[in-house]
Scaffold this active site. Structure first.
Site, short mmCIF file in Angstrom:
data_model
loop_
_atom_site.label_atom_id
_atom_site.label_comp_id
_atom_site.label_asym_id
_atom_site.label_seq_id
_atom_site.Cartn_x
_atom_site.Cartn_y
_atom_site.Cartn_z
N LYS A 281 0.81 -1.22 0.00
CA LYS A 281 0.00 0.00 0.00
C LYS A 281 0.84 1.27 0.00
CE LYS A 281 -3.84 -2.31 2.32
NZ LYS A 281 -4.75 -2.33 3.51
N ARG B 67 -8.52 -5.22 -5.17
CA ARG B 67 -8.46 -3.97 -4.40
C ARG B 67 -7.05 -3.40 -4.35
NH1 ARG B 67 -12.26 -6.98 -1.44
NH2 ARG B 67 -10.71 -7.72 0.06
N ASP C 103 -6.18 -28.88 1.93
CA ASP C 103 -5.19 -27.84 1.61
C ASP C 103 -4.12 -28.39 0.67
OD1 ASP C 103 -5.88 -25.40 2.78
OD2 ASP C 103 -5.19 -26.04 4.75
#
Length: 393
Positions: free
Chosen positions: A73, A102, A167
């Protein structure tokens, strides 16, 4: 075999890191992108298993990979990520659906930077649909997929399997999809999006019993020694005088020889599923009379399909496990002596080894940027701005 393939791994937990490790074991250059706080698996381990402060959960799924630490970010991160992705062959991510979008790192965003990129998304339930926001974790998928309800004896609660098999199978399917897409790119020159999810993996693990169900067969879990709803007796784990033995898919004629009991000859093979509880009770009656080791010898003599029921303490010294070199040992600078499972496939009779131990956070940040032609001064500036973490200094 994958030398020259660069993989950018935005992964955490087990499904994603294990898929990345498969590729790394095969020679791909895997760059694990981590936040400055580190990936989740660095600070978590199932039974609080740490070796001198290093998570065993981290150590088991991050070998042969480079740690690249960046604040996704931060204002200066975009240029770095663009350069990194432009150099890559594969991106693999295991964030919740929508998280990469995003961050401006969704498939369409990245394909615009690098049309040849293979983009692999690993999730719990898929990238869309009614369960898209549900947490995707192994035991939850064992429950929702029917796997837990199919496991265990009749009359007891549904039983999850004693390992994170969903998994790991999801990781295997993810790696398979990436390899197929890389092969396809050799013909088309174009990248593509590959998706795998834990729900599909959990269902795929049940390819046989689920197909029986879809085609009209309705079995029930056995109340005695059968672990599956779908097989004749004997099929499962049975008690002996001093332990257990596993029996599988033996004819009633073979059981008659093993036990010297003509009762088994009075049951027709066509009735052996319907009468499986009777068969199981008869087997248990015999097995409880004699110690396990003696049953092993008798099974060998009449060619019964059997196996010992090993705990991990027996598995680690099992002669076939040792012969197959299934356990990989290495020395880690912080954790010390570490033992994990090796790559599960051999190539020309050999398993891929370990080129680099799981790295400290950000240990390869500087060298990766150097490979992108960043100067030392530019790297120092990114460190000073908090965009990247240089764990090598």
């Amino acid at each position: 075999m994958l030398s020259g393939i660069r993989v950018i791994s935005f992964t955490h937990f087990l499904q994603g890191p294990s898929a990345s490790q498969f590729l790394a074991d095969l020679g791909a250059e895997v760059i694990k992108v981590e936040p400055p706080t580190g990936a989740f698996e660095r600070s978590w381990s199932g039974p609080d298993a740490y070796l001198d402060g290093t998570s065993v959960f981290f150590l088991l799924g991050n070998r042969n990979q480079q740690s690249f630490s960046i604040d996704l970010k931060a204002p200066g991160a975009r240029r770095v990520l663009t350069d990194l992705l432009a150099s890559a062959d594969v991106l693999i991510e295991s964030f919740r659906p929508g998280a990469m979008d995003r961050l401006g790192l969704g498939y369409n965003d990245v394909a615009a930077i690098n049309p040849r990129l293979i983009y692999c998304s690993l999730s719990g339930y898929g990238s869309d649909g009614p369960y898209v926001d549900r947490p995707g974790q192994d035991v939850l998928l064992q429950a929702v997929s029917g796997l837990a309800a199919a496991t265990g004896r009749g009359g007891v609660s549904p039983t999850p399997v004693g390992a994170s098999i969903v998994d790991q199978h999801g990781a295997t399917l993810g790696a398979l999809g990436i390899l197929a897409a890389l092969h396809g790119r050799e013909r088309t020159g174009r990248g593509m999006k590959v998706e795998s999810n834990l729900l599909n993996a959990a269902l795929d693990l049940q390819i046989e019993p689920f197909a029986y169900y879809l085609n009209g067969f309705r079995g029930e879990r056995s109340e005695s020694g059968v672990s599956s709803r779908f097989y004749k007796a004997p099929y499962g784990v049975f008690p002996t005088a001093d332990g257990f033995v596993c029996l599988s898919l033996n004819s009633l004629a073979t059981l008659e020889k093993l036990f010297g009991d003509p009762w088994f000859g009075g049951v027709s093979e066509t009735d052996s599923y319907a009468r499986r509880e009777e068969v199981n009770r008869r087997i248990v009656g015999h097995l409880r009379e004699i110690p396990t080791a003696e049953w092993f010898a008798r099974c060998e003599a009449v060619k019964v399909w059997y196996a010992p029921v090993n705990g991990y303490e027996e598995v680690v010294v099992d002669p076939q496990v040792l012969h197959n070199e299934s356990i990989l040992a290495f020395e880690h600078p912080e954790a010390g002596h570490v033992e994990v499972l090796a790559h599960p496939i051999t190539y020309d009779g050999r398993r891929p080894g370990i080129r680099s131990v799981p790295q400290a956070l950000g240990a390869s940040t500087r060298s990766v940027l150097g490979s992108l032609s960043y100067t030392e001064a530019e790297i120092d500036e990114l460190v000073a701005e908090g965009v990247i973490l240089d764990g090598a200094h």
